[in-house]
Scaffold this active site. Structure first.
Site, PDB file in Angstrom:
ATOM      1  N   LYS A  66      56.415  32.303  74.109  1.00 26.87           N
ATOM      2  CA  LYS A  66      55.665  32.924  73.127  1.00 26.87           C
ATOM      3  C   LYS A  66      55.507  34.302  72.649  1.00 26.87           C
ATOM      4  O   LYS A  66      55.432  34.572  71.839  1.00 26.87           O
ATOM      5  CB  LYS A  66      54.564  31.549  73.467  1.00 26.87           C
ATOM      6  CG  LYS A  66      53.815  32.188  72.180  1.00 26.87           C
ATOM      7  CD  LYS A  66      51.795  30.886  72.162  1.00 26.87           C
ATOM      8  CE  LYS A  66      51.443  31.955  73.516  1.00 26.87           C
ATOM      9  NZ  LYS A  66      49.665  32.186  72.100  1.00 26.87           N
ATOM     10  N   ASN A  67      54.758  34.705  74.009  1.00 26.40           N
ATOM     11  CA  ASN A  67      54.048  35.810  73.826  1.00 26.40           C
ATOM     12  C   ASN A  67      55.165  37.379  73.630  1.00 26.40           C
ATOM     13  O   ASN A  67      55.335  38.151  74.077  1.00 26.40           O
ATOM     14  CB  ASN A  67      53.450  36.663  75.187  1.00 26.40           C
ATOM     15  CG  ASN A  67      52.093  35.583  74.993  1.00 26.40           C
ATOM     16  OD1 ASN A  67      51.699  35.603  74.040  1.00 26.40           O
ATOM     17  ND2 ASN A  67      51.550  35.598  76.194  1.00 26.40           N
ATOM     18  N   ARG A  77      46.416  35.880  66.643  1.00 21.21           N
ATOM     19  CA  ARG A  77      46.073  37.377  67.147  1.00 21.21           C
ATOM     20  C   ARG A  77      47.277  38.507  66.611  1.00 21.21           C
ATOM     21  O   ARG A  77      47.175  39.711  65.959  1.00 21.21           O
ATOM     22  CB  ARG A  77      45.236  36.861  68.629  1.00 21.21           C
ATOM     23  CG  ARG A  77      44.495  38.796  68.757  1.00 21.21           C
ATOM     24  CD  ARG A  77      44.054  38.890  70.136  1.00 21.21           C
ATOM     25  NE  ARG A  77      43.594  39.754  70.383  1.00 21.21           N
ATOM     26  CZ  ARG A  77      43.074  41.047  69.905  1.00 21.21           C
ATOM     27  NH1 ARG A  77      42.531  40.841  69.377  1.00 21.21           N
ATOM     28  NH2 ARG A  77      43.520  42.125  70.714  1.00 21.21           N
ATOM     29  N   ASP A 106      42.552  33.526  69.701  1.00 25.96           N
ATOM     30  CA  ASP A 106      41.604  32.661  70.585  1.00 25.96           C
ATOM     31  C   ASP A 106      40.420  33.508  70.416  1.00 25.96           C
ATOM     32  O   ASP A 106      40.117  34.654  70.424  1.00 25.96           O
ATOM     33  CB  ASP A 106      41.908  32.419  71.991  1.00 25.96           C
ATOM     34  CG  ASP A 106      43.251  31.678  72.015  1.00 25.96           C
ATOM     35  OD1 ASP A 106      43.694  30.769  71.174  1.00 25.96           O
ATOM     36  OD2 ASP A 106      44.080  31.878  73.268  1.00 25.96           O
ATOM     37  N   ASP A 121      45.724  34.849  81.741  1.00 27.09           N
ATOM     38  CA  ASP A 121      46.095  32.897  80.785  1.00 27.09           C
ATOM     39  C   ASP A 121      46.085  32.140  81.617  1.00 27.09           C
ATOM     40  O   ASP A 121      45.804  31.196  81.239  1.00 27.09           O
ATOM     41  CB  ASP A 121      47.434  33.351  79.926  1.00 27.09           C
ATOM     42  CG  ASP A 121      46.909  34.087  78.362  1.00 27.09           C
ATOM     43  OD1 ASP A 121      46.434  34.671  78.826  1.00 27.09           O
ATOM     44  OD2 ASP A 121      48.436  34.325  77.926  1.00 27.09           O
ATOM     45  N   MET A 146      38.978  39.967  82.985  1.00 25.35           N
ATOM     46  CA  MET A 146      39.630  40.659  81.588  1.00 25.35           C
ATOM     47  C   MET A 146      39.537  40.132  79.898  1.00 25.35           C
ATOM     48  O   MET A 146      38.812  40.953  78.783  1.00 25.35           O
ATOM     49  CB  MET A 146      40.944  40.753  81.476  1.00 25.35           C
ATOM     50  CG  MET A 146      41.980  41.338  83.035  1.00 25.35           C
ATOM     51  SD  MET A 146      42.943  40.995  83.423  1.00 25.35           S
ATOM     52  CE  MET A 146      43.796  42.265  81.438  1.00 25.35           C
TER      53      MET A 146
END
Length: 428
Positions: free
Chosen positions: A22-23, A93, A117, A312, A334
């Site tokens: 996805k990223n 985002r 998120d 994540d 983070m």
């Protein structure tokens, strides 16, 4: 609208294929703006976030053609707008990833602050600073307005190792005049995918996979046919699910190199796997016992920029640790609000002490009981799915839109592994 109804206590077993990352898909979709020639993207996951990114492209004037569920042809020959619609920007985002390519292509980008998120403060300052170094101007009063008469190469030192800021700077500078150095750059596999896609379009980038990227600007990029790599975040989630439910799983389409940081942290919980080619197998009979540090000290699982353990997956590891014998410290460094979901795990019977917004001490194994849960974000939502599948009795999970933003065909995949999960419509 729907929610999940889950009956827990059943070990999962079976084989699934890894989805596309996805990223990586999100910036690669945005990067199609950098050429007026057709771009074919393959292995795109069929999830909400990629759908929104494709809609944003269409709103800017791009032609978007579906080849099949995971392959898209994008043609940005005529870009008719530089403004991202507010209703789309607030959904995701990653909408900010259009700033760099729009600035390079049209000299202007207008967008509301991005959504996504809710996991604490998520700075966008690094994006602004990087684009300003290249000659861009930024106005943040009201919608974000980026403008530039001409972009020029620069020596950029990012003030944090931000994935999306690295990607925005990359997409802006590949067409800028002169040489650019991006230091303190993110180097995650999805950043590498974007770099490799840009190179396949004619960009000149060296240092891929490192924290210093060197870019020589070119006058024009051409089209490409590019395949996105596997989603190691999804793979890690299913590894955690198999271990926590005391089941087994085989995942195909895995890149073994991506799994090295995960192997270290899962190993601290007594969990391992084998890899043959692109096939990863988590077998039954995992150790499921915390491996203490030297001297019997409590070990720590903490996140950091790549090649450290990915942030994540800290939510996933927290749930898995509830099913492991021993005590471990989960240190999420983070994002300051990511660990707040543990109150739901505690209500299910987990023995967790939340020390502060970043640290949780987990002692296991704990017997979890079904509960009514609400997904706060993509990864914590998946962690709740794992918890529900471990628990005795029935659980319901609402706000699953958040989970489905990041996990393709989740219910279908889980059911193929023998999980008792179903979607239930929510009455208005």
């Amino acid at each position: 609208m729907h929610k999940y109804k889950v009956e827990g206590g059943i070990p999962i077993r079976g084989t699934i294929a890894a989805s596309g990352n996805k990223n990586a898909a999100l910036p690669c979709i945005a990067a199609a703006l950098l050429t007026d020639e057709p771009v074919i993207l393959r292995n795109i996951p069929k999830i909400e976030d990629t759908g929104v990114m494709l809609l944003i492209l269409q709103s800017l004037g791009a032609g978007v053609e579906r080849i099949n569920d995971h392959e898209w042809k994008i043609t940005c020959k005529d870009i008719t707008s530089s403004e991202i619609p507010a209703e789309l920007s607030k959904k995701i985002r990653a909408s900010i990833l259009f700033a760099g390519p729009l600035l390079a292509r049209t000299g202007k980008a207008i967008m509301p602050p991005p959504g996504g998120d809710v996991i604490g403060r998520r700075r966008v300052d690094t994006h602004f600073l990087a684009l300003q170094e290249l000659g861009g101007r930024v106005n943040v009063e009201g919608p974000f307005v980026f403008s530039a008469n001409k972009l020029a190469g620069a020596d950029i030192f990012l003030d944090e190792m931000s994935v999306t800021a690295t990607e925005n700077a990359l997409m802006a500078c590949v067409l800028a005049e002169g040489h650019t150095t991006i230091s303190n750059a993110a180097s995650e596999p999805h950043v590498q995918d974007l770099c490799n896609m840009l190179v396949s379009m004619g960009a000149r980038i060296t240092g891929i996979g490192s924290n210093i990227l060197q870019i020589d600007g070119v006058k024009k990029l051409h089209g490409t046919d590019f395949s996105i790599g596997p989603d190691f975040m999804e793979i890690g989630s299913y590894i955690g699910l198999a271990a926590a439910t005391k089941g087994s799983i085989t995942i195909t389409g895995v890149n073994a190199r991506d799994m090295r940081p995960l192997r270290v942290s899962f190993g601290k919980l007594g969990i391992s796997w084998t890899i043959e080619g692109d096939k990863l197998t988590v077998g039954v009979g995992q150790g499921m016992k915390v491996n203490t540090d030297l001297g019997g000290m409590i070990p720590k699982i903490d996140d950091s920029p790549w090649p450290g353990f990915p942030p994540d997956l800290t939510s996933i590891m927290t749930v898995v640790a509830t099913q492991v014998e021993g005590t471990v410290l989960i240190f999420e460094k983070m994002f300051e609000s990511r660990m707040f979901f543990v109150d739901k795990l505690i209500s299910m019977g987990a023995r967790i002490t939340l020390c502060d917004p970043h640290r949780a001490v987990v002692s296991g194994p704990s017997t979890l009981h079904g509960d009514n849960l609400v997904s706060p974000d993509v990864r914590a939502g998946m962690a709740m799915v794992i918890a529900a599948l471990c628990a005795h009795g029935e659980s319901t999970i609402s706000n699953v839109y958040q989970i489905e933003r990041g996990y393709e065909n989740l219910v279908e995949k889980l059911r193929s592994l023998g999980a008792h999960i179903e979607c239930v419509e929510i009455e208005d």
